[in-house]
Design a protein around this motif. Structure first.
Motif, mmCIF file in Angstrom:
data_model
loop_
_atom_site.group_PDB
_atom_site.id
_atom_site.type_symbol
_atom_site.label_atom_id
_atom_site.label_comp_id
_atom_site.label_asym_id
_atom_site.label_seq_id
_atom_site.Cartn_x
_atom_site.Cartn_y
_atom_site.Cartn_z
ATOM 1 N N SER A 13 8.022 12.424 6.563
ATOM 2 C CA SER A 13 7.148 12.694 7.712
ATOM 3 C C SER A 13 7.760 13.706 8.673
ATOM 4 C CB SER A 13 6.811 11.394 8.448
ATOM 5 O OG SER A 13 7.937 10.923 9.174
ATOM 6 N N ARG A 71 -4.168 3.652 2.000
ATOM 7 C CA ARG A 71 -2.894 4.033 2.622
ATOM 8 C C ARG A 71 -1.728 3.262 1.995
ATOM 9 N NH1 ARG A 71 -5.921 5.040 7.697
ATOM 10 N NH2 ARG A 71 -5.536 7.235 8.121
ATOM 11 N N VAL A 117 -10.537 10.139 4.552
ATOM 12 C CA VAL A 117 -9.999 8.771 4.496
ATOM 13 C C VAL A 117 -10.348 8.034 5.784
ATOM 14 C CG1 VAL A 117 -7.873 7.386 4.479
ATOM 15 C CG2 VAL A 117 -8.143 9.268 2.863
ATOM 16 N N ASN A 118 -10.209 8.709 6.922
ATOM 17 C CA ASN A 118 -10.497 8.071 8.210
ATOM 18 C C ASN A 118 -11.974 7.737 8.388
ATOM 19 O OD1 ASN A 118 -7.828 8.047 9.052
ATOM 20 N ND2 ASN A 118 -7.979 10.059 9.993
ATOM 21 N N ALA A 152 -1.228 4.606 -1.622
ATOM 22 C CA ALA A 152 -0.843 6.022 -1.658
ATOM 23 C C ALA A 152 0.655 6.203 -1.528
ATOM 24 C CB ALA A 152 -1.553 6.788 -0.547
ATOM 25 N N TRP A 212 -7.364 13.538 4.903
ATOM 26 C CA TRP A 212 -7.159 12.423 5.829
ATOM 27 C C TRP A 212 -8.371 12.226 6.743
ATOM 28 C CZ3 TRP A 212 -4.225 8.844 4.358
ATOM 29 C CH2 TRP A 212 -3.129 9.134 3.550
ATOM 30 N N HIS A 257 8.906 7.644 3.010
ATOM 31 C CA HIS A 257 7.758 8.127 3.786
ATOM 32 C C HIS A 257 8.209 8.573 5.179
ATOM 33 C CE1 HIS A 257 3.719 8.583 5.203
ATOM 34 N NE2 HIS A 257 3.895 7.677 6.131
ATOM 35 N N GLN A 296 -9.599 2.194 4.043
ATOM 36 C CA GLN A 296 -8.506 2.964 4.652
ATOM 37 C C GLN A 296 -7.175 2.261 4.436
ATOM 38 O OE1 GLN A 296 -8.922 4.288 8.722
ATOM 39 N NE2 GLN A 296 -11.146 4.421 8.503
ATOM 40 N N ARG A 297 -7.143 0.980 4.738
ATOM 41 C CA ARG A 297 -5.885 0.225 4.628
ATOM 42 C C ARG A 297 -5.407 0.176 3.183
ATOM 43 N NH1 ARG A 297 -4.542 -5.973 5.873
ATOM 44 N NH2 ARG A 297 -2.294 -5.699 6.032
#
Length: 191
Positions: A49, A147, A135-136, A150, A132, A45, A143-144
Motif C-alpha cells: 500500500s 476484498r 466494487v464500492n 482479493a 474499486w 498488503h 464488497q466485504r
C-alpha cells in the motif's frame, strides 16, 4: 508444546497470531511458521500500500520478521504481536519509500528507467479507480467478500465462514455472483 496444531481456523486473524506467538515464545519453533503464514498476507498488503515494488515489499517483510526473531522480548504480550508487526511493516515501508527518493544527480545515466511511463501510470490509475469504484457500488456483503478473497493467496473458507457468517458451501457461489455483478458493472461502463 512442540508440534501443537495451529490455532482454530474459526478464530480471528489476531487471535491466531497471538496463539502462534505464545507457542513460539514458549519454545515451539514450528509455531513461528504458523505466525508467518497467518500474518504475511496482511503485512504484504500493508507494505504494497506504500507503492513499493514486489521486491521492495519482500525486503520490508523480511526485515520486519527478522526484527521480531532477533529480539523476541520486544513483544511480551502475544495479543500485541499482530499490531507490532503491522506497525513495524508500516515504518519500514515508509522508510523504504524515503530511501528511494534519490536526487537526480545521483542517478547513474546508464541505469534503465523501469518506472511506468506517465501514460502507463495514468491508465493503471484509471483502471484501478474504475475497478474499486465498481466494487464500492456492490452491496456490502459482496464488497466485504471480494476484498477478503482479493488479498488472500488461498482463502481459508472455514475462517471466511466464521468472519462473514456465511455457510462454507455458499461462499463460492456467492463469490461467483458478486464477480458476475462486478463484471457487468465494468462492462456497462464500457458500453
Amino acid at each position: 508444546m512442540h508440534g501443537q496444531p495451529p490455532a482454530d481456523a474459526s478464530a480471528s486473524l489476531w487471535d491466531r497470531a497471538a496463539e502462534a506467538h505464545a507457542r513460539w515464545r514458549a519454545g515451539d519453533r514450528l509455531a513461528l511458521d504458523d505466525l508467518v503464514r497467518t500474518l504475511t498476507p496482511a503485512l504484504w498488503h500493508t507494505a504494497r500500500s506504500y507503492g513499493l515494488s514486489e521486491d521492495a515489499a519482500k525486503d520490508v517483510l523480511q526485515n520486519a520478521w527478522v526484527r521480531l526473531v532477533r529480539d523476541p522480548g520486544q513483544v511480551r504480550d502475544s495479543q500485541a504481536v499482530a499490531g507490532w508487526l503491522l506497525t513495524t511493516t508500516r515504518r519500514l515501508a515508509w522508510a523504504s519509500t524515503r530511501a528511494r527518493e534519490v536526487p537526480v544527480e545521483e542517478v547513474a545515466p546508464t541505469a534503465p528507467d523501469r518506472s511506468p511511463t506517465p501514460e502507463e501510470a495514468a491508465i493503471a490509475g484509471f483502471e484501478a479507480s474504475r475497478l474499486w469504484g465498481a466494487v464500492n457500488s456492490l452491496n456490502a456483503r459482496c464488497q466485504r467478500l471480494l476484498r477478503i478473497v482479493a488479498f488472500a493467496e488461498r482463502p481459508d473458507y472455514a475462517a471466511l465462514s466464521a468472519d462473514t457468517g456465511m455457510p462454507v458451501g455458499s461462499i463460492g457461489p456467492t463469490r461467483r455472483r458478486c464477480l458476475d455483478k462486478l463484471r457487468l458493472l465494468l462492462e456497462g461502463e464500457l458500453a
